[in-house]
Design an enzyme around this catalytic site. Structure first.
Site, PDB file in Angstrom:
ATOM      1  N   LYS A   7     -23.834 -32.413 -27.400  1.00  0.00           N
ATOM      2  CA  LYS A   7     -24.480 -31.973 -26.347  1.00  0.00           C
ATOM      3  C   LYS A   7     -25.737 -32.868 -25.772  1.00  0.00           C
ATOM      4  O   LYS A   7     -25.645 -32.881 -24.535  1.00  0.00           O
ATOM      5  CB  LYS A   7     -25.329 -30.280 -26.883  1.00  0.00           C
ATOM      6  N   GLU A  34     -26.350 -46.112 -20.105  1.00  0.00           N
ATOM      7  CA  GLU A  34     -26.211 -46.950 -18.930  1.00  0.00           C
ATOM      8  C   GLU A  34     -24.873 -46.739 -17.999  1.00  0.00           C
ATOM      9  O   GLU A  34     -24.840 -46.536 -16.848  1.00  0.00           O
ATOM     10  CB  GLU A  34     -26.100 -48.661 -19.234  1.00  0.00           C
TER      11      GLU A  34
END
Lengths: 197, 739
Positions: free
Chosen positions: B632, B704
């Site tokens: 999650k 990223e």
């Protein structure tokens, strides 16, 4: 005490036009502006206030310049309402005033006596979390958590207002609460979950 | 089967983050929210010019305001030993020598700090500080200035770039991206308290408490362990908390001056020029391929803005060397000094910028070649080894990301030619792009404290800026010990806890995961050591052979009679709290393998021909982050990064005014990032295959790659929808209409 400042609207207009007239000599304007500012900016004044927050009454003395947000955070140690912009642009400071969502950074403390303020700290019922709080945990409706109290206060109101008929409607009516982490998936899911109950 | 083998999760509370309750009830304390006795408030005053010298500062009006406790300027300030002279300032590498210079480098640069009893007093008094300056020439215009700086090589050339001249098809184009600002929702704040002449306590917003500790230990010439940094809750970072900024130093100086704890929270407008930003950039790409789509080479040139007092190189061309096989490659870069504050790393730094240009150029090339953009990429991916170092990838499933993403968005519905899918005023299009990031790992430490009842507390100094460090540590501790999650507490974000690297560059979990595993092993061995006094079978056993549970310790290889409960272990050995600490970090595997995380982004857009509005209808992100530890939280990271990518593609722009040398629109009315309605429900998937070499848990960083490629996928979809190739970000409606 209250009418201590003896400047008037007329004075303000006069000084404004004087400022305009002096615009071609910047240094003079600056000095003049400083003087005017020193004269007209209200000095510190404390007001005795009785405010009701989360059904608890507080008799306090508040600076007339204090916002409800700063009253909560700086004076009452109720730091659940967050300061994200202090300009009514982000929604992190959302609380309920008389059951309606309101931005506490755009509300002066002096405006709330006689009203009932609910913050995130007052949403749970004792140890039992509000269903929206539970849903935010289950749906991971946050990352850093800073916008979360404001999101939850808005979400509770959003359900109450009945703006939950579609994902698009939820998104529209939750767009006053910014989340830089972009946890919008979980926020929408949390609201759908509670609205379906 | 012994009772300790029973399923552990009967008692597990509803799945959620370890700090979930604190966050949804507002009880979690962020930097500015701690109650500290005697606290007073500080407000910064910024310069009103962009370049020049301060001739004099008038602080007398401010000092007369009731409640004001002191004012700091470069002329009157407490001593900072690390900034005592020019030499020391240089050595400190702190960036802006705040209050230690009469020079002004950018508008808004702190020139004074007012400290007062209340925030209102300090804010009012700060408005009364004024200064006279001698103004110098200035510029904040990146695009107008970039022509004056020359490019220099960025890394070694590969092959010979003149090979591009014989390419069957090539693209040559320029790309411009406006500066973007991190703007985490929590504004940076510090509470500083000198608890003794040489002891400092800080409640501070940052992404690395040990970095803050080291920085101020050096500046104030005090031992590192005399500085305590508490950053338990951090309201977002995105890179802005990876450096220590002037306002934190200012706050500490203020506390020294008034001999009281001081709180300083930046205002939202100050956030735009006080804690870094992603600099504006210019890029030129020349990309060529042979007739069947095999890339021949790439020439990548890039420039980014920086400040006049520091050089910040974004590393825009780094990603050029990572994803595809380019036999011939030349990269050049330069920085452009401007009268703005120093930029810094922002989510996907460099790569996110460079990738936009490369992935846009590849898309453009695919139309020239008449090859599907997915197929063109598949043909050229460097799947075996890192094309730069030649080291084999430990794992790289970027191809699987692409395949899965194409399936999820139903890529086959895309029309090969542009402007073919029209509904009323809306043109519909599909686009895709990929991204990759060198997957790192740093040295980190973790500690575990165990109680008699079998509950443990896992500790690290690392922050959790919202990425889910806490729940991931809990998951790893649960998986490696077998102890129920409800009995595993996490403590982090405090410099008194075992040291860890800053949380940035997608290194957080990759680094701390190994440390948690190491600490669990240390705990197992320590428990076995005590157990050996009761049962010889525990003598000299390996950590891998030791099993723990909620109740006690046992051995993997032996039968259940060797089970010893924690209760009896604690009683027999007269134990209190059992403590272990262990470190872990990268090793020889870094010489053998190359590591990368990767992602594929697919987008379906609607573009309104009359208004130029771009609506993201679907956004699919599939990533390879090795093993996913907390599904999650990881999915949240990726969808959040995609939202950030929408901002980069369509709206985020730090505008400047060259005449006044100032930022324009530095608040949320003037600087837009996506609100809830700007983003669709982001569709996220993972390849979820462990990397066997990067760290014990097999996970590669995700933060990223979630944003590297998103903007290009959106721009490419806009082209597919409209036939307009938009190479300047953000793609605002005016650009769509005029494009």
């Amino acid at each position: 005490m209250k009418q201590e400042y003896n400047f008037s609207r007329r004075f303000f207009l006069k000084t404004s036009s004087a400022l305009g007239a002096l615009a071609f000599i910047p240094k003079g304007v600056k000095a003049f502006y400083e003087e005017v500012k020193n004269f007209i900016v209200p000095k510190k004044e404390q007001l005795p206030l009785t405010v009701s927050i989360n059904k608890k009454s507080y008799a306090i003395k508040a600076d007339t310049r204090t916002t409800l947000l700063d009253l909560l955070r700086e004076d009452l140690n109720l730091t659940g309402a967050k300061k994200g912009c202090d300009h009514g642009q982000c929604g992190a400071c959302t609380v309920h005033i008389d059951g309606e969502r309101a931005l506490s950074c755009l509300t002066l403390a002096a405006m709330v006596p006689g009203k009932e303020v609910t913050t995130i700290e007052g949403l749970a019922n004792g140890d039992k979390l509000h269903p929206m709080q539970e849903a935010f945990i289950e749906c991971d409706g946050f990352q850093c958590g800073y916008c979360t109290p404001g999101q939850i206060m808005s979400a509770v109101a959003c359900v109450k207002e009945g703006h939950t008929k579609s994902v698009a409607e939820i998104k529209e009516f939750m767009s006053g609460n910014l989340c830089r982490c972009g946890a919008y998936n979980g926020i929408v899911e949390s609201i759908q979950k509670v609205a379906a109950k | 089967m012994g009772f300790f083998d029973e399923p552990f999760d009967l008692m597990t509370p509803p799945e959620g983050r370890v700090e979930g309750v604190a966050k949804v009830t507002g009880s979690g304390k962020y930097a500015a929210e701690y109650k500290v006795n005697g606290l007073c408030h500080a407000v910064l005053v910024g310069s009103t010019i962009a370049a020049g010298t301060i001739l004099n500062i008038n602080t007398s009006n401010a000092k007369q305001v009731a409640g004001v406790l002191g004012v700091i300027t470069h002329l009157e300030k407490p001593v900072v030993p690390g900034m005592a002279d020019e030499e020391k300032i240089k050595e400190a590498r702190f960036g802006l020598p705040v209050f230690h210079t009469d020079k002004v480098y950018f508008k808004g640069q702190p020139i004074a700090l007012v400290i007062a009893e209340t925030l209102e007093d300090a804010t009012y008094a700060a408005s009364l500080v004024s200064a006279e300056y001698r103004e110098d020439a200035k510029t904040v215009d990146f695009n107008g200035t970039l022509g004056f700086v020359s490019l220099t090589p960025a890394g070694k050339d590969r092959g010979d770039i003149t090979a591009l001249n014989s390419a069957a098809h090539s693209i040559e184009a320029e790309y411009n991206i406006k500066a973007e600002v991190h703007n985490p929702m929590e504004m940076h704040a510090t509470i500083a308290e000198w608890t003794a002449d040489d002891k400092l306590k800080l409640f501070d917003k940052n992404q690395g408490v040990n970095n803050v500790q080291r920085t101020f230990a050096k500046l104030f010439n005090i031992p590192v362990n005399h500085i305590e940094v508490i950053s338990e809750f951090v309201g977002g970072g995105f890179g802005s908390g990876l450096r220590v900024w002037p306002h934190a130093l200012a706050c500490i100086m203020a506390a020294k001056l008034v001999k009281r704890p001081v709180k300083l929270m930046l205002t939202r407008p100050q956030m735009f020029y006080s804690v870094g930003y992603r600099p504006a950039s210019w890029q030129k790409i020349k990309l060529g391929a042979n007739a069947d789509g095999k890339f021949i080479g790439i020439h990548h040139q890039a420039k980014n803005g920086t400040s006049v007092y520091e050089n910040f190189n974004e590393g825009i061309t780094r990603v050029t060397r990572l994803i595809y096989n380019f036999d011939n490659l030349k990269a050049e870069a330069a920085t452009v000094p401007l009268n703005l504050s120093t930029p810094t790393w922002m989510r996907g730094p460099g790569d996110c910028t460079g990738d936009f240009a490369i992935e846009s150029a590849i898309d453009e090339l695919s139309y020239k070649l008449n090859i599907d953009p997915v197929a063109l990429r598949m043909k050229n991916l460097a799947l075996e080894k890192n094309p730069e170092t030649g080291l084999p990838w430990s794992t790289n499933y970027i191809n699987e990301c692409i395949e899965k993403g194409a399936q999820m968005i139903s890529w086959k519905d895309r029309k090969a030619a542009h402007s073919q899918n029209i509904e009323g005023d809306w043109n519909i299009g599909y686009g895709m792009a990929v991204g990759a990031w060198n997957a790192g790992r740093g040295n980190a430490s973790a500690g575990i404290q165990m109680q008699k009842d079998g509950s443990i507390t896992v500790q690290t100094a690392m922050t959790d800026i919202g990425t889910g460090t806490g729940i991931s540590m809990q998951n790893i501790a649960h998986e490696t010990t077998g102890i129920s999650k409800s009995k595993i507490k996490i403590e982090l974000g405090n410099s008194n806890l075992p040291p860890a690297p800053s949380q940035g560059g997608s290194n957080g979990l990759s680094s701390i995961g190994g440390a948690v595993v190491a600490a669990v092993n240390a705990l197992k061995l320590k428990l076995a050591e005590h157990a050996a006094l009761q049962n010889e079978a525990y003598k000299n056993v390996a950590a891998a052979d030791i099993l723990l549970s909620d109740k006690g310790i046992s051995l993997k290889t032996a039968n259940s009679q060797f089970f010893i409960s924690y209760a009896s272990l604690w009683e027999k050995n007269k134990l209190g709290i059992l403590e272990v600490e262990a470190s872990s970090g990268p090793g020889a595997e870094r010489q053998k393998y190359a590591f990368c995380s990767s992602a594929a982004h697919f987008c379906k857009v609607r573009v309104n021909r009359k208004t130029g509005k771009v609506k993201i209808e679907r956004l699919v992100t599939v990533s390879d982050g090795g093993k996913i530890i907390s599904e999650k939280a990881a999915a949240n990271q990726m969808s959040g990064a995609a939202v950030g990518g929408i901002g980069m593609a369509l709206m985020e722009e730090q505008a400047t005014d060259e005449r006044l040398g100032t930022l324009v629109g530095n608040d949320f009315a003037g600087y837009h990032f996506p609100v809830n309605a700007d983003a669709p429900i982001i569709e996220v998937a993972f390849i979820n295959k462990p990397d066997p070499n990067i760290n014990p848990q097999g996970s590669k960083g995700l933060g990223e790659v979630g944003i590297i490629g998103t903007a290009a996928a959106i721009a490419n979809a806009i082209y597919n929808a409209t036939g307009k190739r938009l190479r300047d970000l953000p793609i605002t409606p005016d650009k769509v209409l005029l494009g």
